[in-house]
Design an enzyme around this catalytic site. Structure first.
Site, short mmCIF file in Angstrom:
data_model
loop_
_atom_site.label_atom_id
_atom_site.label_comp_id
_atom_site.label_asym_id
_atom_site.label_seq_id
_atom_site.Cartn_x
_atom_site.Cartn_y
_atom_site.Cartn_z
N CYS A 74 -6.30 8.62 -6.97
CA CYS A 74 -5.78 9.47 -5.90
C CYS A 74 -6.56 10.76 -5.73
O CYS A 74 -6.92 11.13 -4.61
CB CYS A 74 -4.29 9.76 -6.14
SG CYS A 74 -3.93 10.66 -7.67
N HIS A 125 0.12 12.87 -8.92
CA HIS A 125 -0.39 12.14 -7.76
C HIS A 125 -0.60 13.10 -6.60
O HIS A 125 0.15 14.07 -6.44
CB HIS A 125 0.60 11.04 -7.35
CG HIS A 125 0.04 10.08 -6.35
ND1 HIS A 125 -0.92 9.15 -6.67
CD2 HIS A 125 0.31 9.90 -5.03
CE1 HIS A 125 -1.22 8.44 -5.60
NE2 HIS A 125 -0.50 8.89 -4.58
N HIS A 137 -3.40 8.13 0.81
CA HIS A 137 -3.61 8.31 -0.62
C HIS A 137 -4.07 7.00 -1.24
O HIS A 137 -4.04 5.95 -0.60
CB HIS A 137 -2.30 8.78 -1.29
CG HIS A 137 -1.17 7.81 -1.15
ND1 HIS A 137 -0.58 7.19 -2.22
CD2 HIS A 137 -0.53 7.32 -0.06
CE1 HIS A 137 0.39 6.39 -1.80
NE2 HIS A 137 0.44 6.45 -0.49
#
Length: 166
Positions: A74, A125, A137
């Site tokens: 990510c 994240h 993402h």
């Protein structure tokens, strides 16, 4: 020829690629695809670099520490999209990216802002906000995708939002 419609928050000129065309029927299919994915009007998609970058990476699998088309994580994806689309060099990890960005309220989110999530105590994240409550993402289960901030999974894990600038 593209039509410049002003400057965004990070000093990049915004271009409306639709305005230069004789009609919506001349809009490239990639633009229609992302208009559908984002549930917005085609005419509101002004950042061609962003669309092309997302399209190029779409579905690339997640790989922790990855930074290539064979696998990306990510923060590596967000680092790349920020550099290629907005000319901003970000740190490598999601926690460092959160520290690097200026905290904003979720209601203030605009294209290019970062959204941060956690499964525990710390940020684990990151994604980049695009439009209409959607962010792009590198998902551990589906690779590079667009998700909605109100999906139950992401809503429960949302921590903060941040704005990046050069």
């Amino acid at each position: 020829f593209p039509v410049t419609i002003g400057m965004d928050d990070v000093g990049q000129s915004q271009t409306n690629y639709i305005a230069e065309m004789p009609g919506i029927e001349y809009t490239p299919p990639i633009v229609f695809r992302y208009a559908v994915l984002l549930d917005i009007e085609v005419e509101k998609l002004n950042n061609r670099k962003l669309i092309e970058y997302v399209h190029q990476w779409w579905g690339v699998p997640y790989r922790i520490g990855g930074s290539s088309m064979e696998g990306i994580d990510c923060s590596g994806f967000v680092k790349g999209i920020a550099a290629e689309t907005f000319g901003i060099e970000l740190p490598r990890t999601s926690r460092e990216q959160a520290d690097f960005s200026r905290g904003i309220d979720k209601a203030e989110l605009k294209e290019g802002d970062l959204v941060f999530f956690s499964q525990g105590r710390s940020i684990s994240h990151v994604g980049m906000y695009i439009s209409n409550n959607k962010f792009v993402h590198a998902s551990t289960s589906m690779g590079v995708v667009i998700s909605d901030l109100d999906e139950p999974y992401w809503k429960r894990r949302f921590v903060s939002a941040g704005r990046i600038s050069p």
